[in-house]
Design an enzyme around this catalytic site. Structure first.
Site, mmCIF file in Angstrom:
data_model
loop_
_atom_site.group_PDB
_atom_site.id
_atom_site.type_symbol
_atom_site.label_atom_id
_atom_site.label_comp_id
_atom_site.label_asym_id
_atom_site.label_seq_id
_atom_site.Cartn_x
_atom_site.Cartn_y
_atom_site.Cartn_z
ATOM 1 N N ASP B 302 33.605 19.487 2.198
ATOM 2 C CA ASP B 302 34.520 18.672 2.986
ATOM 3 C C ASP B 302 35.413 19.599 3.790
ATOM 4 O O ASP B 302 35.857 20.621 3.278
ATOM 5 C CB ASP B 302 35.379 17.816 2.056
ATOM 6 C CG ASP B 302 34.627 16.574 1.621
ATOM 7 O OD1 ASP B 302 33.793 16.100 2.417
ATOM 8 O OD2 ASP B 302 34.862 16.118 0.499
ATOM 9 N N THR B 384 46.882 -0.200 13.456
ATOM 10 C CA THR B 384 47.606 0.153 14.690
ATOM 11 C C THR B 384 47.324 1.589 15.115
ATOM 12 O O THR B 384 47.413 1.928 16.273
ATOM 13 C CB THR B 384 49.119 -0.001 14.496
ATOM 14 O OG1 THR B 384 49.513 0.881 13.434
ATOM 15 C CG2 THR B 384 49.484 -1.420 14.124
ATOM 16 N N ARG B 385 47.012 2.438 14.165
ATOM 17 C CA ARG B 385 46.797 3.870 14.376
ATOM 18 C C ARG B 385 47.976 4.528 15.099
ATOM 19 O O ARG B 385 47.821 5.398 15.936
ATOM 20 C CB ARG B 385 45.481 4.119 15.120
ATOM 21 C CG ARG B 385 44.269 3.816 14.234
ATOM 22 C CD ARG B 385 42.982 4.131 14.916
ATOM 23 N NE ARG B 385 42.797 3.227 16.047
ATOM 24 C CZ ARG B 385 42.250 3.601 17.208
ATOM 25 N NH1 ARG B 385 41.838 4.834 17.382
ATOM 26 N NH2 ARG B 385 42.119 2.734 18.188
ATOM 27 N N LYS B 399 54.117 7.273 18.263
ATOM 28 C CA LYS B 399 53.156 8.379 18.418
ATOM 29 C C LYS B 399 51.880 7.987 17.669
ATOM 30 O O LYS B 399 51.925 7.233 16.698
ATOM 31 C CB LYS B 399 53.713 9.692 17.872
ATOM 32 C CG LYS B 399 53.832 9.753 16.355
ATOM 33 C CD LYS B 399 53.929 11.192 15.882
ATOM 34 C CE LYS B 399 53.582 11.328 14.403
ATOM 35 N NZ LYS B 399 54.540 10.715 13.484
ATOM 36 N N ASP B 523 35.606 13.220 -4.243
ATOM 37 C CA ASP B 523 36.611 12.675 -5.144
ATOM 38 C C ASP B 523 36.691 11.153 -5.101
ATOM 39 O O ASP B 523 36.940 10.528 -6.107
ATOM 40 C CB ASP B 523 37.992 13.298 -4.887
ATOM 41 C CG ASP B 523 38.330 13.351 -3.407
ATOM 42 O OD1 ASP B 523 37.664 12.637 -2.624
ATOM 43 O OD2 ASP B 523 39.251 14.097 -3.038
#
Lengths: 566, 690
Positions: B302, B384-385, B399, B523
């Site tokens: 990862d 909404t990100r 932001k 995980d």
């Protein structure tokens, strides 16, 4: 040793080297079903044979079916030859009026030819009819060699194949090995041998008056045709008891060279065939090089030892190499070369008496056999024999690179090791155990020609030769019921126990997924692999037989050079 | 693990091991290992002959006793090696068992909490654990977050955070909650807990022979049979030569020839391999998993946490043309002030000095800057990100992902056009960074560049892996552009961008399909299928219960780079086996030269020519070989426990070196050793009659 003798060895090796690729490539084409220059002639015959025998050439066999076919075929072959030997007096082509062969000798002889050993407790010229020689022995010389090649090809398919469990079709492999390989080469070789002076007739023996005034019977018969397959199929059973020492079987230095080329040809070339199947020629060359090095090492020891001669004879004022039991036609050099090569391959025909070699000179042929007939070895048998050692080498050495050992990308796991070990056990069990029995029983000691360490060597050599399916002998030992039976047992298991183990091993590898090659993979084409393979072969062979050999040829050598005789 | 770095011959392990070496003489134990079993039978038979010759008073007694004793020592030494290897695990198991005290649990049934004994908990029960209490069972947190002291199983004293939702939900029975309170669902029934499994694993109680170990044992058994035949047939051969074979000498020869060195150390090597993995705080569920690790061809890593530090950091803020810089920096500062993510905090740190606001000291100190009075934080959501701040006076700052922020600006009635910023966004993404757009209700302000910080020395590690023939593939959720930039910078061989559990699974299957063994770390619960599919799946201890069950290793430190070390241990394990097998077989050459001339010199005096070591007498020659054979086991115990030296290199280089050391060395060393022992025996006049 003379320069000429060295040159002779070198030329011989170079001719073989030149033949490996064309012959090996041709055999690969034959078994891959590709078109060859013989296809137009042989394909119709092949097709007809399948039709008559109701063989479906498209049928694929897994390792068990293949094995059943091999064993079934061999059992029938044994019964056929046994009956033939027991009834030859009533059968045609018997101008000398040979009587039926006694049961124990027939048992021994049938197994001997069935297993490609050609151990001979009889002398052909005084025991067998022409019909038995041709229809019995020569037939087995063809099919035992053909079966050997077929099994080797099946084993190779198992080693390289990644899709499915098939090892091919025994009947097809057997038919092709006969039609495309053994028959054509034999025919050509027999014609050349006739040209060098080997007889080929059905006449009774010719009786002549020799220069000394004695009357002597000169053996005739269909000799050249049998001679060719005797060498080509690494059979080794002579038409006459004296084998290729006899000027009829081996008249000239040229016939001698031809015979030597014939018995090394297929075993050496099969390494190339293997490379073709593995799609990596280097895999085949690695085996060829390892075999060549052991062969050359043995040749050097034997040649030096024979050329060095006997110190006790030297003391009598006779200089030069050891010529006892050798023919002046060939001399020390060609006799040593013949002896080492005939035992390295499992041919076992002889052009000199191994019994009369210097102790170390005789140790080399014996050790060649004890290594399991894997240094070139018998036709087919040598290739599948060495593959068993390759598996062991890869397993032991492969661990040292820190991965589960793999060969040709296939993991060597429990089953593979198990079958390789079973195959490995065959030679020590069937050589040492009967030797031990013979060494302490009255029957075993009854027919010894010598006593002391040399007598022991004779017994040890006999069982080594039987188990290794070689067939050559330390001449001193003669047959009796004990040896007929026990060498028969050794020959049988030496051949078939190994075949069962190795075909099972191939079956276990067949269809295993090949693992990708990375920088972490142990390469089996490198110099270090060749060194390791030689090391494993020699160390395992030496460790197994060192005690026995020490009591035979080695102590004999030490005694001889300290001035002791028997 | 506590006491992870024990010295090899720790007294606490040494004494019990000596005791165990004698207990293991029980034939029922020995029969599991054919090589050592033959050795023990030999010891027994020679003991019988010693007694017999004692009564016969034929002068052979001293020699018989010496041989028999050294054969017993050979077996005891082999047992000792195994006991030493087991001892380390046993000591750790004892410690773990002490932590496994009976605890009480607050079981929640129908909203009500009742106190029950931990042993009554079953799979699926809901349990509350408050600060200071022990966690009574393994499970996944469903409510709340807490700091947990996991030192009982990891040996690491720094507390870790476990929380509901996400990939850090796993809790382990026997660990302690330090702050806050959590509710978790029990994942295992009593007796099957992680701690239980761990105890039985480290103790080696359930140790099963690995496939490779079995294959090797078959090889050794086969060689033993070969030597048995070679030696047994020597008896009739001796009779033929006109001498009487000595059973004691034959047995001495047999034991010297059979591969006792590797046979005696084989199980110790396996146990020690597991233990070495454990010392790195990785718990392998089987020896098979460790072996498989050595075979791995492809490593899936990862990106986050393995190749890069877990958090991205603000590296640049590019203000749009015509915008006041102070306004932009202030907006950046306030937008992240309440943002607790490492990324958010890094923006505050980056923007503060430029905005002339709180200093570094204030930021890191206890006095964290307060939000402006009345302002409310808009947290980030996957929908909404964006995240930001709403002031009471109607001012707003946002932001977030460029397209989301642009849409928001348009929604506010402002212009979302800013060619300069568009170009910057493109540039940042191409360089492997993450661009965030910053805006207020009046329009776009700036681009914040977040940059992945590569872990130090990763490039070196990947080079090492490449030398070993292992390919690394980086797994990331980033877009291909960003992913390829990071991949290039970090030196991995390949990458999988915009990874989902499905694409990850497909990648593993593709690699396996082309004949490669795959290792991965994971995980989350959504990693579980891939972890199960991979040949080696290492789960982080922080991970969910499902993930832990799918993998075949658990890393107690939750450090994914450990996978690399486990691969090395796996390789070392196989190498040690191969090296000692080679050594053991090569040893036989010298032993033949010691014993064979000694056996036959009476019958064939010329045989003394083979006594190339010039050993004093036949008796001392045989005894020296037997003593060497026993002592070499003791001498090689450290090697068996530590493993052979390993440097990551190509297979052929490794092979060449090992063949030289253990093959050639294995032939030469016994010649020296046997001669040395013979000289010592001579010095003490123990050589017997000549």
């Amino acid at each position: 040793m003379t320069l000429t003798a060295w040159l002779q060895d070198l030329v011989y090796f170079l001719i073989i080297l030149a033949l490996v690729k064309p012959v090996g490539g041709f055999m690969a084409s034959v078994f891959m079903g590709e078109r060859t220059f013989l296809t137009p002639v042989m394909a119709p015959i092949e097709g007809a044979l399948y039709k008559i025998c109701r063989i479906d050439p498209a049928r694929e066999m897994n390792w068990k079916s293949y094995l059943y076919a091999v064993l079934g075929f061999s059992f029938v072959g044994f019964a056929y030859l046994y009956i033939l030997l027991r009834t030859q007096q009533w059968l045609p082509l018997n101008p000398q009026g040979m009587s039926n062969v006694p049961p124990d000798l027939a048992f021994n002889t049938a197994i001997s030819f069935l297993t490609n050993t050609n151990w001979q407790f009889y002398s052909g010229e005084s025991t067998l009819s022409y019909f038995t020689q041709m229809a019995g022995l020569a037939w087995h010389m063809f099919v035992s060699a053909g079966a050997g090649i077929a099994i080797a090809i099946a084993v190779v398919r198992g080693f390289v194949g990644t899709s499915g469990k098939s090892l091919g079709n025994f009947w097809v492999d057997l038919t092709r090995s006969m039609l495309y390989i053994l028959l054509p080469i034999s025919v050509v070789a027999a014609l050349v041998l006739i040209f060098t002076g080997v007889p080929q007739n059905f006449s009774p023996y010719v009786t002549v008056k020799s220069a000394e005034g004695f009357s002597q019977a000169i053996t005739g018969g269909p000799m050249a045709s049998m001679e060719a397959i005797k060498e080509l199929g690494t059979n080794g059973g002579g038409f006459v008891g004296a084998n290729s020492i006899s000027p009829n079987e081996n008249p000239t230095p040229f016939s001698n060279l031809l015979e030597m080329l014939l018995f090394l040809l297929i075993p050496a070339a099969l390494t190339y065939t293997y490379g073709r199947f593995a799609k990596d020629q280097r895999q085949g060359w690695a085996l060829f090089i390892a075999m060549s090095i052991i062969w050359a090492g043995g040749l050097t020891v034997a040649s030096m030892s024979e050329a060095g001669g006997n110190p006790l004879v030297h003391a009598m004022g006779v200089t030069g190499g050891n010529m006892e039991g050798k023919d002046v036609r060939f001399g020390v050099g060609a006799s040593a070369l013949f002896a080492v090569t005939t035992t390295a391959t499992s041919c076992g025909c002889v052009n000199s008496q191994h019994d009369s070699f210097m102790p170390l000179g005789g140790l080399v042929p014996m050790l060649n056999i004890q290594l399991g007939e894997n240094v070139f070895g018998g036709v087919g048998a040598g290739l599948y024999g060495i593959l068993e050692f390759v598996v062991l080498t890869v397993f032991i050495a492969g661990l040292m690179v820190g991965r589960t050992p793999e060969y040709l990308g296939k993991k060597i796991e429990r089953r593979e090791v198990q079958f390789a070990m079973l195959a490995l056990l065959v030679v020590p069990v069937f050589t040492l155990v009967p030797t031990g029995i013979a060494a302490v029983t009255k029957d075993g000691l009854a027919t010894l020609n010598n006593n002391g360490a040399h007598g022991f060597s004779e017994i040890l050599y006999a069982f080594s030769s039987a188990t290794g399916n070689n067939g050559s002998a330390f001449g001193g030992l003669s047959g009796n019921t004990f040896y007929d039976f026990w060498t028969g047992v050794s020959m049988f298991f030496g051949r078939f126990a190994e075949i069962v183990a190795i075909v099972a091993l191939a079956g276990s590898l067949a269809g295993k997924k090949a693992i990708a090659t990375t920088a972490g993979t142990f390469t089996t084409t490198s110099g270090i692999f060749v060194v390791l393979l030689i090391g494993v072969l020699l160390i395992v062979g030496a460790l197994t037989f060192f005690p026995a050999d020490a009591l035979g040829p080695i102590v004999e050598h030490l005694q001889l050079f300290s001035g002791k005789t028997f | 693990m506590v006491n992870r770095s024990r010295s090899l011959f720790d007294g606490e392990i040494l004494w019990p091991a000596i005791g165990a070496s004698f207990q293991k003489l029980d034939p029922r134990w020995q029969v599991k290992n054919p090589v050592m079993f033959i050795c023990e039978v030999g010891a027994l038979v020679t003991a019988f002959y010693a007694v017999h010759d004692g009564f016969a008073a034929n002068g052979k007694l001293g020699f018989d006793i010496a041989i028999s004793l050294w054969l017993w020592f050979t077996v005891v030494f082999a047992n000792f090696a195994e006991a030493m290897a087991e001892g380390r695990g046993k000591a750790q198991a004892d410690f773990l068992r002490r932590t496994k005290t009976e605890t009480m649990a607050n079981r929640i049934v129908g909203g009500k909490e009742t106190q029950v004994s931990a042993s009554e908990l079953r799979k699926g029960d809901r349990v509350r654990v408050n600060a200071g209490e022990l966690i009574p069972a393994d499970g996944d947190i469903v409510e709340g977050a807490a700091t947990v002291d996991e030192s009982a199983i990891t040996g690491e004293s720094a507390p870790v955070i476990r929380e509901a939702g996400g990939d850090r939900t796993g809790v382990t029975g026997g660990t302690r909650v330090l702050s806050d309170s959590i509710v978790f669902v029990v994942g295992t029934n009593p007796g099957e807990s992680f701690l239980d499994r761990m105890i039985s694993l480290v103790e080696g109680a359930q140790r099963q022979k690995t496939p490779n170990e079995i294959a090797l044992l078959i090889l050794l058994a086969g060689l033993t049979i070969v030597f048995l035949i070679a030696v047994a047939t020597l008896a009739p051969f001796t009779i033929y030569a006109g001498a009487k074979p000595s059973i004691v000498v034959l047995i001495a020869l047999l034991v010297c020839l059979i591969p006792t060195t590797i046979g005696g150390l084989l199980s110790a090597i396996g146990i020690a391999g597991m233990d070495r993995v454990l010392q790195r705080n990785v718990l392998a569920m089987s020896g098979r998993a460790v072996e498989a690790a050595g075979d791995v061809d492809t490593l899936l890593l990862d990106k986050t946490g393995t190749i890069t530090l877990g958090n991205r950091q603000a590296s640049e803020i590019i203000v749009d043309a015509g915008i006041d810089e102070a306004r932009a920096y202030k907006a950046a500062y306030y937008s992240s002030l309440a943002d607790e993510t490492p990324e958010g905090r890094s923006i505050v740190v980056f923007a503060a000095p430029k905005a002339g606001l709180a200093t570094d000291a204030q930021l890191y100190g206890d006095a964290r800057p307060e939000l402006p009075a009345g302002a409310s934080f808009v947290p980030f959501s996957a929908y909404t990100r964006m995240s930001g701040l709403d002031f009471t006076d109607g001012r707003k700052i946002r932001k977030g992902a460029p397209d989301a922020v642009r849409a928001w600006v348009t929604e506010q009635g402002a212009s979302a056009s800013a060619p300069l910023l568009d170009a910057q966004i493109e540039r940042i993404a191409r360089a492997g960074g993450t661009p965030l757009l910053l805006a207020d209700e009046r329009g776009l302000l700036a681009v914040i560049a977040l940059k992945d910080i590569l872990k130090p020395n990763m490039k070196v590690r990947f080079d090492r892996l490449r030398a070993m023939g292992i390919r690394t593939i980086m797994i990331t959720g980033d877009n291909p552009l960003t992913a390829s930039a990071i991949a290039a910078e970090s030196g991995v061989d390949d990458f999988l961008a915009e990874a989902t559990p499905e694409t990850k699974m497909a990648l593993i299957k593709r690699e396996q399909g082309s004949g490669r063994l795959v290792a991965m770390t994971g995980d989350g619960t959504n990693d579980a299928p891939a972890l199960a599919q991979a040949d080696v799946g290492m789960t982080m201890n922080s991970g969910t219960q499902a993930a832990k069950e799918a993998g075949n290793m658990v890393d107690l430190d939750s450090d994914p780079t450990k996978l690399i070390e486990v691969v090395e241990v796996g390789k070392q394990l196989l190498m040690t086996r191969g090296a000692l097998t080679t050594f053991s077989i090569a040893n036989d050459v010298a032993k033949y030269f010691a014993i064979l001339p000694a056996m036959f010199v009476a019958t064939y005096p010329e045989m003394n020519a083979l006594n190339i070591m010039h050993l004093a007498t036949p008796q001392s020659a045989i005894l020296s070989a037997v003593i060497f054979n026993a002592l070499i086991i003791i001498a090689l115990i450290p090697l068996a426990l530590r493993g052979v030296a390993y440097r990551p290199r190509g297979a052929n280089a490794v092979l060449r070196e090992n063949v030289l050391i253990y093959g050639a060395g294995g032939i030469i060393i016994p010649f020296i050793g046997i001669k040395a022992i013979d000289l010592i025996l001579q010095a003490f006049h123990l050589t017997g009659a000549a």
